[in-house]
Scaffold this motif. Structure first.
Motif, short mmCIF file in Angstrom:
data_model
loop_
_atom_site.label_atom_id
_atom_site.label_comp_id
_atom_site.label_asym_id
_atom_site.label_seq_id
_atom_site.Cartn_x
_atom_site.Cartn_y
_atom_site.Cartn_z
N THR B 118 1.79 3.64 1.40
CA THR B 118 0.90 4.53 2.17
C THR B 118 -0.55 4.35 1.74
OG1 THR B 118 1.19 6.37 0.63
CG2 THR B 118 2.67 6.30 2.53
N GLY B 119 -0.75 3.89 0.53
CA GLY B 119 -2.10 3.63 0.06
C GLY B 119 -2.77 2.50 0.83
N ARG B 120 -1.96 1.72 1.55
CA ARG B 120 -2.51 0.58 2.32
C ARG B 120 -2.73 0.92 3.79
NH1 ARG B 120 -4.83 -3.33 -0.30
NH2 ARG B 120 -4.50 -4.68 1.49
N LEU B 121 -2.39 2.15 4.18
CA LEU B 121 -2.46 2.50 5.61
C LEU B 121 -3.83 2.21 6.20
CD1 LEU B 121 -0.42 5.79 6.05
CD2 LEU B 121 0.05 3.50 6.94
N LYS B 137 1.14 -9.80 14.17
CA LYS B 137 0.18 -9.21 13.24
C LYS B 137 0.84 -8.16 12.33
CE LYS B 137 -4.47 -7.37 13.18
NZ LYS B 137 -5.53 -6.74 13.97
N ALA B 138 1.69 -7.33 12.91
CA ALA B 138 2.33 -6.26 12.13
C ALA B 138 3.11 -6.86 10.97
CB ALA B 138 3.25 -5.43 13.02
N GLU B 139 3.84 -7.92 11.26
CA GLU B 139 4.65 -8.54 10.22
C GLU B 139 3.76 -9.15 9.14
OE1 GLU B 139 7.27 -11.54 11.69
OE2 GLU B 139 8.27 -11.78 9.75
N ARG B 140 2.71 -9.85 9.57
CA ARG B 140 1.79 -10.46 8.60
C ARG B 140 1.17 -9.40 7.70
NH1 ARG B 140 0.11 -13.46 12.91
NH2 ARG B 140 -1.82 -12.29 13.13
N GLU B 141 0.76 -8.30 8.35
CA GLU B 141 0.13 -7.23 7.58
C GLU B 141 1.09 -6.64 6.56
OE1 GLU B 141 -3.31 -5.23 10.38
OE2 GLU B 141 -1.39 -4.24 10.15
N GLU B 142 2.32 -6.43 6.99
CA GLU B 142 3.31 -5.82 6.11
C GLU B 142 3.54 -6.71 4.89
OE1 GLU B 142 4.95 -2.90 6.63
OE2 GLU B 142 6.49 -3.01 5.09
N VAL B 143 3.66 -8.02 5.14
CA VAL B 143 3.89 -8.95 4.04
C VAL B 143 2.72 -8.92 3.06
CG1 VAL B 143 4.08 -11.39 3.46
CG2 VAL B 143 5.43 -10.46 5.34
N GLU B 144 1.51 -8.94 3.65
CA GLU B 144 0.32 -8.94 2.83
C GLU B 144 0.22 -7.65 2.00
OE1 GLU B 144 -3.28 -9.66 5.14
OE2 GLU B 144 -4.33 -8.46 3.63
N ASN B 145 0.49 -6.52 2.66
CA ASN B 145 0.38 -5.25 1.97
C ASN B 145 1.46 -5.09 0.92
OD1 ASN B 145 -1.89 -4.32 3.33
ND2 ASN B 145 -0.66 -3.66 5.07
N ARG B 146 2.65 -5.60 1.25
CA ARG B 146 3.73 -5.50 0.27
C ARG B 146 3.37 -6.31 -0.97
NH1 ARG B 146 9.53 -5.02 -0.07
NH2 ARG B 146 9.89 -5.16 -2.31
N GLU B 147 2.74 -7.45 -0.77
CA GLU B 147 2.39 -8.26 -1.93
C GLU B 147 1.37 -7.53 -2.80
OE1 GLU B 147 1.14 -12.34 -1.16
OE2 GLU B 147 0.41 -12.40 -3.24
N ALA B 149 1.06 -4.32 -2.99
CA ALA B 149 1.80 -3.23 -3.64
C ALA B 149 2.60 -3.75 -4.83
CB ALA B 149 2.72 -2.55 -2.63
N GLU B 150 3.23 -4.92 -4.64
CA GLU B 150 4.05 -5.48 -5.71
C GLU B 150 3.19 -5.86 -6.93
OE1 GLU B 150 7.14 -5.67 -6.35
OE2 GLU B 150 8.01 -5.03 -4.46
N ARG B 151 1.98 -6.33 -6.66
CA ARG B 151 1.11 -6.68 -7.79
C ARG B 151 0.77 -5.43 -8.61
NH1 ARG B 151 -0.25 -11.78 -8.33
NH2 ARG B 151 0.24 -13.06 -6.54
N ALA B 180 -0.72 4.26 -8.91
CA ALA B 180 -0.42 3.04 -8.17
C ALA B 180 -0.87 3.16 -6.73
CB ALA B 180 1.09 2.73 -8.23
N ARG B 181 -0.60 4.32 -6.12
CA ARG B 181 -0.99 4.50 -4.72
C ARG B 181 -2.50 4.45 -4.58
NH1 ARG B 181 0.34 10.06 -1.90
NH2 ARG B 181 -1.15 10.69 -3.50
N ALA B 182 -3.22 5.01 -5.55
CA ALA B 182 -4.67 4.96 -5.49
C ALA B 182 -5.17 3.52 -5.67
CB ALA B 182 -5.27 5.86 -6.57
N LEU B 183 -4.53 2.79 -6.59
CA LEU B 183 -4.99 1.43 -6.89
C LEU B 183 -4.75 0.44 -5.76
CD1 LEU B 183 -3.99 0.81 -10.59
CD2 LEU B 183 -6.27 1.08 -9.63
N VAL B 184 -3.66 0.65 -5.04
CA VAL B 184 -3.30 -0.33 -4.02
C VAL B 184 -4.32 -0.32 -2.88
CG1 VAL B 184 -1.81 1.02 -2.48
CG2 VAL B 184 -1.22 -1.35 -3.02
N ALA B 185 -5.10 0.75 -2.79
CA ALA B 185 -6.16 0.80 -1.78
C ALA B 185 -7.37 -0.04 -2.21
CB ALA B 185 -6.57 2.25 -1.54
N GLU B 186 -7.26 -0.67 -3.36
CA GLU B 186 -8.33 -1.50 -3.92
C GLU B 186 -9.67 -0.78 -3.92
OE1 GLU B 186 -7.58 -4.76 -1.16
OE2 GLU B 186 -6.83 -5.92 -2.86
#
Lengths: 657, 272
Positions: B118-121, B137-147, B149-151, B180-186
């Motif tokens: 949710t931090g990437r919304l 695009k949705a799939e690409r975004e999800e993959v990118e955001n998941r990565e 989040a995983e980092r 983590a949620r705060a950080l994932v928003a970079e």
């Protein structure tokens, strides 16, 4: 003893096996590691490239032949590569326990005189830096994970990937030298040096040659018919000989895949995802898993619980026979198949054992109930008996001859003999070369003919030829009245209760036996929750009257069972106490492989031992504890000492007359 | 030591840049209650800035002014040198400000991973339609955001609870998930409201290490409120001390330690 000097098919070193695998199994997965939530994998060809790059990088940093390179960290492909890269440049890898405190590391690093240390992360870097002033030979530190290390002084600190990059860049310069050194390796050059944790004294460096490792890997792989298709999970400490044999020796010999978990905490999830076909765990892991299953079944719905109980009872009856291929009635088979569908299959899947073809346990005795539980599910769990000095294998159980009370027949290529005093001796191609810089100990342990004393007392069973271990030879003693005292025998019986994690029995030279008991926080905590018993700490729970009552019942049941053995009936526990802290390797009470250090515990808790024998009902004590980061603190407690009922042995004899 | 225009170098050798956020004569009232009285201070690029003070000193109100949630009646908030207009929370987030809360504000029923995602919304721009059919695009975004989040999951060492519902986690881990949620928003500026409240010593040590690592690894500017004086003094580069809505001290930890007004506020004054 037959010893080939040329090796099998001219493969006389781990790097040579790597080279073979990189062509034979080029496209097959050699390593997997879960990172960022995804399993990353490397084929044998890729692994060879990575190892070569690191080896070139090490040459670039000036590694000499015969140098020692320490490797410290949890199981990760890159650290396994580091060991093989070290071998490739003619150096000797020395894996260390990653949870060791800095001071413990300092001893080992100084003893072997490691010039290079390869570590996983900042935690390990900090430890090495803390003790580097004590290390006269130490020069370079290479780390894997750069996190938190940016601000460190990088004059002697290098990042693993940079070392590899520099190695690749200097390919032309160093490759001929790498090839020369790799080719110079033979069957007698040192493959690895492993420090035994030792239940007494300082750790000793066990030197194992390529012959030791490769012959042992070959024999044991053939014994269990291991193939390149196996998957194993590498999660046991890299410094332990078992991990070296399974994750390096056998993996390189057969070409199977080594899977590394994401972190220590995710081990169980990762196990489930990988579903290893070949699995090793010490008894404690199996115990913990069984305890978890039982706790969770307590919380299951009545319907599920009934089904579980019904089919588990059936499995207990026929499961082991089905596994061993013994005749079982058609109806029982059908019922077992149904149980497999409804209970055993899903349970095995949850445990991560769906695909396990061969499982081993060793290190300590495993409780018959625990052992039977897994075997009744259809998991081919077997026992082996081994030690670092033997490159693991001394005896192991062949399929179809598996029992919980023996450790099996001599492994291929191993000779056994039992000395007068009952001590077990062995001789094999896996027998270690020497203890490093310790000729005296080497001579004490290994005689001129190559026979090695195990330090364990045991006997070979008539008829089956299986070895049975009674206890550590030096622990077996006499009580004041001359009766035989075998503490491990009683301790194991006690430890088979899920409530009891660890126990130490005293009695050598005494009138009667007494015991320290460590509760299992998982099992007892769950029980407390269920019974509305509030507790704030381990100490409080351990001292709770109802916990003491339960433990007392266990002790008394064990006493009755011990009394049945005429030889050991004097070992009944007359008095016991429940310790206020968990025995811990950080405090030196256990070895890093979680074995009890009897003597140290006896000295450290002398006041408690005395209280067990002077008849007092309670004792106040203060204990020093060491935290994970090496700091020390004190805890104090007043412990209650309980008397347990014992079966009067002499009275029984009279009755029998 | 402080250079007002160019920034400064900390004791451990980190270079601190120019002013990111400046508070100018802030006064905040709730009806007749004056929560913050005429306070000025600044936050510089790359520093760890702490706000401390006894209970009721107005620390959380101050953090809410920084985050734009409260609008002060008097004074000015300058963000990157420009006066900041009143903004909605998502606009604040888009500006690169992220925060954690004193009382954990996570979605209890969702898994740790979903909470962090949710931090990437804010960073997602694919249409509802594209997201529904899960293509392009949705799939690409999800993959990118998941990565991403995983980092962060790897960084904060919470791999083992990735799929665990937040409601089942102990307090200390929930705090880490919130971070983590705060950080994932970079974020460029990370606001932490009592990140160590209610933790035991070990959890505090872990959290302190993570805060230092975040600052070191991502160069994130951090403003935090904390009660534990020991933690504050170890962590922060500069400290603002508040008492009854007023600023009574501002400087490096060692300056604060020797500041008489601060000592009085914390230890009390002898009335003779």
């Amino acid at each position: 003893m037959t010893q080939t000097s040329t090796g099998v098919d001219g493969l006389t070193s781990i790097p040579a096996l790597l080279n073979r695998n990189a062509s034979t199994f080029a496209g097959k997965a050699a390593y997997r590691e879960k990172e960022f939530g995804i399993w990353q994998s490397w084929t044998w060809a890729e692994a060879e490239k990575e190892i070569e790059a690191l080896a070139l990088g090490l040459l670039n940093l000036g590694v000499n032949e015969g140098d020692f390179i320490a490797v410290i960290g949890r199981n990760r492909p890159a650290l396994y590569w580091a060991m093989v890269a070290a071998q490739s440049v003619g150096a000797v890898p020395v894996p260390l326990y990653s949870d060791a405190a800095a001071e413990e590391m300092a001893y080992v690093l100084e003893h072997c005189g490691a010039r290079f240390v390869i570590v996983a992360d900042q935690e390990q870097v900090d430890k090495v830096i803390e003790v580097q002033d004590q290390l006269r030979q130490f020069q370079h530190l290479i780390y894997l994970d750069a996190r938190g290390l940016r601000k460190y002084d990088h004059t002697t600190l290098h990042q693993y990937s940079n070392v590899q990059d520099q190695g690749r860049a200097a390919y032309d310069e160093f490759h001929p030298e790498l090839v020369r050194r790799r080719d110079a390796l033979n069957y007698d050059s040192t493959c690895v040096m492993l420090y035994t944790s030792g239940t007494t004294g300082k750790p000793k460096g066990v030197v194992l040659s390529n012959r030791n490792i490769i012959e042992t890997s070959k024999n044991s792989s053939e014994f269990d018919d291991l193939s390149a298709g196996e998957d194993i999970l590498a999660y046991l400490p890299m410094a332990w000989v078992g991990d070296f044999i399974f994750s390096l020796g056998q993996a390189y010999w057969t070409g199977f895949c080594v899977n590394c978990p994401e972190s220590f905490e995710t081990m169980m999830t990762d196990l489930r995802e990988i579903g290893p076909t070949y699995y090793f765990a010490p008894p404690r892991v199996f115990e913990t898993q069984l305890t978890t299953v039982m706790i969770r079944m307590e919380d299951a719905s009545p319907m599920k619980k009934r089904m579980f109980d019904y089919f588990m009872a059936h499995a207990k009856k026929v499961g082991p026979d089905i596994l061993d291929g013994n005749p079982v009635s058609g109806f029982d088979k059908l019922k077992y198949a149904l149980g497999n569908l409804l209970v055993y299959g899903p349970l095995k899947n949850t445990l991560g054992f769906s695909r396990v073809r061969i499982g081993y346990t060793a290190g300590e005795a495993i409780g018959p109930e625990i052992f039977d539980f897994y075997r009744s599910l259809g998991i081919n769990l077997k026992q082996l008996y081994g030690q670092t000095e033997a490159s693991v294998f001394i005896t192991q159980q062949p399929d179809g001859q598996v029992r919980s009370d023996t450790v099996g027949v001599p492994s291929p290529g191993v000779e056994l003999k039992i000395a007068e005093n009952g001590e077990v001796f062995y001789r094999s191609s896996g027998t270690f070369v020497e203890y490093y810089k310790n000729a005296e100990s080497t001579a004490d342990t290994k005689d001129a003919e190559g026979w090695v004393a195990t330090g364990d007392a045991g006997f070979i069973e008539d008829g089956t030829g299986h070895l049975r271990i009674i206890d550590r030879a030096k622990d077996v003693g006499k009580m004041a009245g001359g009766e035989m005292f075998a503490p491990k025998y009683v301790e194991n019986k006690l430890k088979f209760y899920p409530n009891i994690l660890e126990t130490v029995v005293f009695g050598a030279g005494r009138e009667y036996c007494t015991a320290f008991v460590n509760i299992d926080l998982n099992a007892v905590g769950n029980w407390a929750e269920r019974n509305n018993i509030a507790y704030a700490s381990y100490q409080e729970l351990a001292g709770h009257p109802r916990v003491l009552e339960t433990i007392q019942e266990h002790v008394e049941t064990v006493n009755r069972s011990v009394a049945e053995d005429p030889m050991l009936s004097a070992c009944q526990v007359h008095r016991f106490l429940v310790l206020h802290k968990q025995l811990d390797a950080d405090d030196g009470e256990l070895t890093r492989t979680q074995k009890v250090r009897r003597k140290i515990i006896g000295e450290k808790f002398e006041d408690l031992v005395n209280a067990l024998y002077d008849g007092s009902q309670q004792i106040y004590t203060e204990t020093e504890v060491t935290y994970e980061d090496g700091r020390k603190g004190m805890i104090s407690a007043t412990l209650e000492i309980r008397d347990a009922k014992v079966v009067p042995v002499t009275a029984q004899k009279i009755a029998a007359e | 030591m402080l250079d007002q225009t160019e920034g400064y170098v900390t004791e451990d050798g980190r270079k601190i840049g120019g002013v990111v956020m400046e508070m100018k004569n802030i006064t905040l009232r709730f009806g007749g209650v004056v929560a913050i009285k005429d306070i000025s201070f600044d936050i510089r690029q790359g520093e760890i800035r702490a706000i401390i003070g006894p209970n009721g000193a107005g620390k959380s109100s101050m953090l809410n002014v920084i985050s734009g949630f409260y609008v002060p009646q008097e004074g000015q908030v300058l963000f990157n040198g420009k006066p900041r207009p009143q903004m909605r929370p998502y606009e604040v987030a888009q500006q690169g400000i992220a925060r954690t809360f004193q009382n954990i504000a996570l979605f209890e029923g969702m898994s740790v991973l979903d909470n962090i995602m949710t931090g990437r919304l804010n960073k997602m721009s694919s249409s509802i339609f594209s997201q529904a059919i899960w293509r392009g695009k949705a799939e690409r975004e999800e993959v990118e955001n998941r990565e991403k989040a995983e980092r962060i999951i790897d960084f904060l060492e919470i791999q083992h609870i990735r799929k665990t519902p937040v409601s089942r986690l102990p307090y200390g881990l929930k705090k880490r998930v919130e971070l983590a949620r705060a950080l994932v928003a970079e974020p460029n500026l990370l606001l932490l409201d009592e990140p160590m409240a209610g933790m035991n010593v070990e959890e505090k040590e872990d959290m302190s290490r993570f805060i230092l690592d975040v600052n070191d690894e991502f160069g994130t500017t951090i403003a935090l409120i904390e009660h534990d004086m020991g933690v504050v003094m170890d962590l922060s580069d500069r400290v603002v001390v508040m008492d009854y809505g007023k600023k009574i001290g501002d400087g490096t930890p060692s300056e604060i330690r020797n500041n008489q007004a601060v000592i009085d506020a914390y230890l009390g004054v002898a009335h003779d």
